[in-house]
Each structure stands twice: as C-alpha cells, then as structure tokens.
Design an enzyme around this catalytic site. Structure first.
Site, PDB file in Angstrom:
ATOM      1  N   LYS A  48      -0.759   4.725   4.597  1.00  0.00           N
ATOM      2  CA  LYS A  48      -1.623   3.725   5.250  1.00  0.00           C
ATOM      3  C   LYS A  48      -1.018   3.339   6.587  1.00  0.00           C
ATOM      4  O   LYS A  48       0.103   2.859   6.658  1.00  0.00           O
ATOM      5  CB  LYS A  48      -1.810   2.493   4.373  1.00  0.00           C
ATOM      6  CG  LYS A  48      -2.823   1.507   4.961  1.00  0.00           C
ATOM      7  CD  LYS A  48      -3.270   0.482   3.948  1.00  0.00           C
ATOM      8  CE  LYS A  48      -4.310  -0.455   4.531  1.00  0.00           C
ATOM      9  NZ  LYS A  48      -5.549   0.250   4.916  1.00  0.00           N
ATOM     10  N   HIS A  75       0.831  -1.194   0.000  1.00  0.00           N
ATOM     11  CA  HIS A  75       0.000   0.000   0.000  1.00  0.00           C
ATOM     12  C   HIS A  75       0.873   1.255   0.000  1.00  0.00           C
ATOM     13  O   HIS A  75       2.086   1.176   0.167  1.00  0.00           O
ATOM     14  CB  HIS A  75      -0.936   0.025   1.210  1.00  0.00           C
ATOM     15  CG  HIS A  75      -2.149  -0.840   1.038  1.00  0.00           C
ATOM     16  ND1 HIS A  75      -2.138  -2.182   1.328  1.00  0.00           N
ATOM     17  CD2 HIS A  75      -3.394  -0.552   0.587  1.00  0.00           C
ATOM     18  CE1 HIS A  75      -3.341  -2.690   1.068  1.00  0.00           C
ATOM     19  NE2 HIS A  75      -4.114  -1.726   0.626  1.00  0.00           N
TER      20      HIS A  75
END
Length: 238
Positions: A139, A135
């Site tokens: 995040k 990600h």
C-alpha cells in the site's frame, strides 16, 4: 452488466471473481501495461467502470469515464485533492460517480459508529483521541483513505482540533493518524480514546478483500438508472 475494470491488481482480480460469480461480464481489464486501450471503451460497450488504481492515475481515469458516458465506481485513494474537480466534471457531463475510500459494508458501519461515538466522547476532555491504521507492505499511500475518512468523522465533532496529522502524536492541536505497514495485512483501523484511568477502542479488522470487492460490485448494481455523485451512506441508507 458489462463491467470495465480499470486497475487489475489484487483488488481488481477479486472484483472480477465476485462480478462473474454474480453473472456480470468483464468487458475489459486496464492497467499500467495497456492504459492506452481505455480509449476503446464508451457507453456503447460498457455499463459501468470499476476503478481501483494508483493516486497519479485515478483522476485521469475517472475524467475519461465522465466524458465518455460511463458511470464509474472508484475506490482509489490518495487523489482526493481533486475530488471537488471530479464532482464538477461529473455534473457538467451529467455523469454518474460513486466514490468510497472503502467499500466494505462493515467498514462503513464502523464509520457510522465512529461519528456517533465521537459526538459523545468530545464532551469528555480527559480522553485523547487517536487513530492507527495497518496495511500490507504494497500500500503506497499513508495514511490510508479509510483512516482519513475516520479522522474526518471525528473532526466533525472535535472543534478544538484543527485537522489531522500523519505520524506525529506530539502535535496536540491535530488528530494523529499512525500508519504501519506489515506483511499480509488486509486492513486494520482502530480509533482509541485514552485517559489516565482507562481506554476505549473502536476497531475494524478485515480478514480478506472479499468484503471490499462485494461492496464495489453492489455499488455498480445500485448505480443503474441513477445520475449524480453518491457514496456508501447513500447506498446503505446510513
């Protein structure tokens, strides 16, 4: 529909664009800078709340919606230790709750196929199963909620594994979820079955947030007239 956005980061802004393009009205935008304004919203002025916030805020936001008669669609991750409590609160208030760790239709098809493949692969002991998720740098939770959902789908068939573990491939009694954070990655999830002679992979790579936002708006529309706790399997009939 009159939609309240709780959480106005990248996902909230994408949902706003998607919802308005479909003719819905955004009645409010709540984030950490104006959290106290949430108290201004009830079932009288809001048809549904779409909640994408941080783990420490999610349960409080969702609880507020239940006690004020607002159906809520949540995609927040990292708070699921309180999920059963949220379900009970929803039922006590005769509320409406739609939860998914990932609202992408493609990801939920990935979940479906992941469960099926795991049910077959567990018969072949030469293959070791693992998950990798990648990600963007912003995040905060590791592993991702989507990674955990994928793990749960595998563990339903792999009775020899006692659970999942984060970034510890040496723990052979658990399913390892490796997490990587890189610039400008929307979301990648790969399940790998490895043996000495070959490797099988099932993966999903998101190219934009539009798929997640579209699924959240679809869930909001689907909830109209419903009561109880639902997820993507219900909406997609998987």
């Amino acid at each position: 529909m009159k939609i309240l956005l709780i959480g106005y980061g990248k996902m909230g802004k994408t949902i706003e664009q998607m919802a308005e393009a479909k003719g819905h009205t955004i009645v409010g935008k709540i984030d950490h800078t104006n959290a106290e304004e949430l108290q201004h919203y009830t079932s009288a002025n809001t048809d549904v709340a779409i909640e994408f916030t941080h783990p420490e805020a999610a349960f409080g936001n969702i609880s507020y919606c239940f006690t004020n008669g607002i159906p809520v669609v949540s995609g927040s991750t990292g708070w699921l230790d309180k999920f059963d409590e949220a379900k009970q609160l929803c039922e006590q208030n005769k509320g409406t709750f739609f939860y998914a760790s990932n609202y992408s239709v493609g990801v939920n098809l990935f979940f479906h196929f992941n469960e099926y493949i795991a049910s077959k692969m567990q018969e072949y002991k030469a293959y070791e199963v693992a998950i990798k998720e990648i990600h963007h740098l912003q995040k905060v939770d590791k592993p991702s909620g989507t990674g955990i959902t994928a793990a749960e789908g595998i563990l339903a068939s792999y009775k020899n594994l006692t659970g999942w573990v984060a970034d510890n491939p040496e723990e052979k009694t658990k399913l390892n979820i490796a997490s990587e954070r890189e610039p400008d990655v929307v979301g990648t999830h790969i399940v790998t079955y490895s043996s000495e002679v070959d490797q099988i992979e099932l993966g999903h790579i998101a190219h934009s947030r539009a798929g997640f936002a579209e699924g959240a708006v679809m869930a909001s529309e689907w909830l109209v007239g419903r009561q109880g706790v639902y997820g993507m399997k219900d909406m997609l009939n998987l």
